[in-house]
Design a protein around this motif. Sequence first.
Motif, PDB file in Angstrom:
ATOM      1  N   THR A 111      57.775   7.805 -32.794  1.00 31.98           N
ATOM      2  CA  THR A 111      58.454   9.513 -33.618  1.00 31.98           C
ATOM      3  C   THR A 111      59.524  10.163 -33.124  1.00 31.98           C
ATOM      4  O   THR A 111      59.477   9.927 -31.767  1.00 31.98           O
ATOM      5  CB  THR A 111      56.993  10.308 -33.556  1.00 31.98           C
TER       6      THR A 111
ATOM      7  N   ARG B 251      49.349  19.744 -39.615  1.00 35.67           N
ATOM      8  CA  ARG B 251      50.130  18.240 -40.033  1.00 35.67           C
ATOM      9  C   ARG B 251      49.122  16.942 -39.152  1.00 35.67           C
ATOM     10  O   ARG B 251      49.280  16.202 -40.204  1.00 35.67           O
ATOM     11  CB  ARG B 251      51.500  18.075 -40.205  1.00 35.67           C
ATOM     12  N   VAL B 252      49.787  16.989 -38.004  1.00 40.37           N
ATOM     13  CA  VAL B 252      49.503  15.921 -36.924  1.00 40.37           C
ATOM     14  C   VAL B 252      48.108  15.667 -36.829  1.00 40.37           C
ATOM     15  O   VAL B 252      47.125  14.782 -36.709  1.00 40.37           O
ATOM     16  CB  VAL B 252      50.646  15.991 -36.023  1.00 40.37           C
TER      17      VAL B 252
ATOM     18  N   LEU C 279      48.553   4.776 -35.367  1.00 38.51           N
ATOM     19  CA  LEU C 279      47.848   4.859 -37.015  1.00 38.51           C
ATOM     20  C   LEU C 279      47.977   3.713 -37.239  1.00 38.51           C
ATOM     21  O   LEU C 279      48.207   2.766 -37.957  1.00 38.51           O
ATOM     22  CB  LEU C 279      48.541   5.986 -37.216  1.00 38.51           C
TER      23      LEU C 279
ATOM     24  N   ALA D 141      51.296  13.355 -28.950  1.00 35.93           N
ATOM     25  CA  ALA D 141      51.972  13.641 -30.450  1.00 35.93           C
ATOM     26  C   ALA D 141      52.977  15.278 -29.528  1.00 35.93           C
ATOM     27  O   ALA D 141      53.269  15.837 -29.026  1.00 35.93           O
ATOM     28  CB  ALA D 141      51.518  14.575 -31.131  1.00 35.93           C
TER      29      ALA D 141
ATOM     30  N   HIS E  25      57.761  18.857 -42.501  1.00 32.23           N
ATOM     31  CA  HIS E  25      57.313  18.189 -41.651  1.00 32.23           C
ATOM     32  C   HIS E  25      58.530  18.132 -40.623  1.00 32.23           C
ATOM     33  O   HIS E  25      60.313  18.205 -41.502  1.00 32.23           O
ATOM     34  CB  HIS E  25      56.728  16.710 -41.540  1.00 32.23           C
TER      35      HIS E  25
ATOM     36  N   ARG F 119      59.971   7.352 -38.611  1.00 37.15           N
ATOM     37  CA  ARG F 119      59.165   7.074 -37.947  1.00 37.15           C
ATOM     38  C   ARG F 119      59.825   4.865 -37.894  1.00 37.15           C
ATOM     39  O   ARG F 119      59.681   4.588 -38.521  1.00 37.15           O
ATOM     40  CB  ARG F 119      57.847   6.627 -38.314  1.00 37.15           C
TER      41      ARG F 119
ATOM     42  N   VAL G 229      45.462  16.641 -38.893  1.00 36.35           N
ATOM     43  CA  VAL G 229      44.874  15.159 -39.773  1.00 36.35           C
ATOM     44  C   VAL G 229      45.201  13.595 -39.668  1.00 36.35           C
ATOM     45  O   VAL G 229      44.526  13.174 -39.699  1.00 36.35           O
ATOM     46  CB  VAL G 229      45.958  16.112 -41.999  1.00 36.35           C
ATOM     47  N   GLU G 230      46.370  13.918 -39.192  1.00 33.47           N
ATOM     48  CA  GLU G 230      47.008  12.052 -38.981  1.00 33.47           C
ATOM     49  C   GLU G 230      46.146  11.557 -37.910  1.00 33.47           C
ATOM     50  O   GLU G 230      45.533  10.382 -37.880  1.00 33.47           O
ATOM     51  CB  GLU G 230      48.418  11.390 -38.562  1.00 33.47           C
ATOM     52  N   THR G 231      45.231  12.651 -36.813  1.00 34.58           N
ATOM     53  CA  THR G 231      44.912  12.231 -36.146  1.00 34.58           C
ATOM     54  C   THR G 231      43.584  12.663 -35.466  1.00 34.58           C
ATOM     55  O   THR G 231      43.027  12.549 -34.288  1.00 34.58           O
ATOM     56  CB  THR G 231      45.331  12.657 -34.391  1.00 34.58           C
ATOM     57  N   GLN G 232      43.124  12.974 -36.536  1.00 43.35           N
ATOM     58  CA  GLN G 232      41.489  13.345 -36.592  1.00 43.35           C
ATOM     59  C   GLN G 232      39.726  12.808 -35.871  1.00 43.35           C
ATOM     60  O   GLN G 232      40.417  11.622 -36.125  1.00 43.35           O
ATOM     61  CB  GLN G 232      41.248  13.660 -38.155  1.00 43.35           C
TER      62      GLN G 232
END
Length: 384
Positions: free
Chosen positions: A285, A50-51, A278, A266, A303, A308, A53-56
Motif C-alpha cells: 500500500t 477503515r484498516v 489480505l 498498516a 480512504h 494497491r 475492519v480489513e484486518t479485524q
Amino acid sequence: MEDWRHGGFGLYLHWPFCASKCPYCDFNSHVAAEIDQKRWRRAYLGEIARVGVETQGRVLNTVFFGGGTPSLMEPDTIAAILETVRTAWPVANDLEVTLEANPGSVEAGRFRAYADAGVNRLSMGVQALNDDDLKRLGRLHSSAEARAAFDIARAAFPRVSFDLIYARQDQSVSGWEAELREALGMAVDHLSLYQLTIEDGTAFGARHAAGRLAGLPNDDTAADMYLMTQDILASSGMPAYEVSNHARAGAESRHNLIYWRYGDYAGIGPGAHGRLTLGGRRIATDTPRAPGAWLAQVEAAGHGELPREPLSPGDQAAEYLMMALRLSEGLDVDRYAALAGRALAAGAVARLEDLSMIRREGTRLCPTPAGRAVLNAVIRELMP
C-alpha cells in the motif's frame, strides 16, 4: 501459517509537518504556517477504523508515530488516535507505542502529556551533541536543550532512544569517538547511529553538487568511524542488532523489527507505505505524499490510499532478503525458500561464506560484521 506472522503486525502513522526542513533530510516532511489539527485528527481516526475492519481480529503489536515531527501533534490528538487503535484491534499486552520527537523546548513540554496519552517509548532526534554541528545540520535546538529534553524524557517514559548522525563536515574519528562516549553516558538502552548521506533533492544535495559542502570525511574515514562505532557499542553492552541500531538485550525497537522481520504493517498518513496480507495475498500500500492531497482524498473518497499493488512470491522473497539481512540475526533460509519457491543460490552463499561475509547459524544465514559493512554488495550477490 501466513508468512507475515513471522514478523508480527504494526501500525505506522505519518505526521508530515516540521517546524523547519533540515538540509540533509529527504523524508516526506513539510513546513506549514497553520495546521488544522482537528481536521487531521478526523482523517487519522477514519483511516484507522477503515484498516481495522480489513484486518479485524489481528493482534496489534506496535504503533509508531513518525514524521516529520510528531512531537508537534497535540497530545489530545495522540490520545484520540490510541483510543481508536484499541477499538480497531485487540492489542498485545506489551503494546509498544513509539513517538518520534525533537528535543526543542516546545516538544519537551509535552512529553508528560504524551506519556499520559499512552506513548511508552520516545525516539529523539538529537543528531549532534555540539552547537556548531547542530547549526550546520539545520537543527533548531541547542546541545543544552537536547540534554535537558533527554532528562525530561527519561522521567516520563520507560523507554527512550535517541539518534545521532556521524561522518559530518570536518568531523574527525577522534571527535566522533568522544561524542559517542558522551552519548553512551546518556543512553538508557537504545541508540540509532546514522552515517550522513548526501541525498538528491535536499539542500545538502544541491550544495554538494555545486561544490559548496566542504569538509565531508572521505570513504575511508567514514568507514573507520563505522567500525569504531561497532566496537565501542558492542563492548559497552549495546551491540548492533541492525546496521544502524544498537540496543541492550530486550530493548530493540519492536516496531522496526516488524519491518526487518518482514511482518505486516498498516501505513497511514501522507507518503506512508504498508504491507498487508489480505485474503491470503500480500499487497503493498502507498499514499499520496503531499499532505493536502492525502487529506483531501481521505475526506472526499473515504480512504487515503493509492491503488494497491499485489506482491508476487518473487517480490516478497526479495523484500524479505533485503530486510532480514540488515539484522544481526539474519535470514531464515527455509522461510526464504518458501516465499521464493526455491532456495538461495548455493554458489553465491558459498562464495560469501569463503569471504567471511556471512555465516550459518542453524537454518539462519547471518551477516558477519565485515558483511554488514558492505551489506549492499552482499545482498546483490544473493539476489536472484
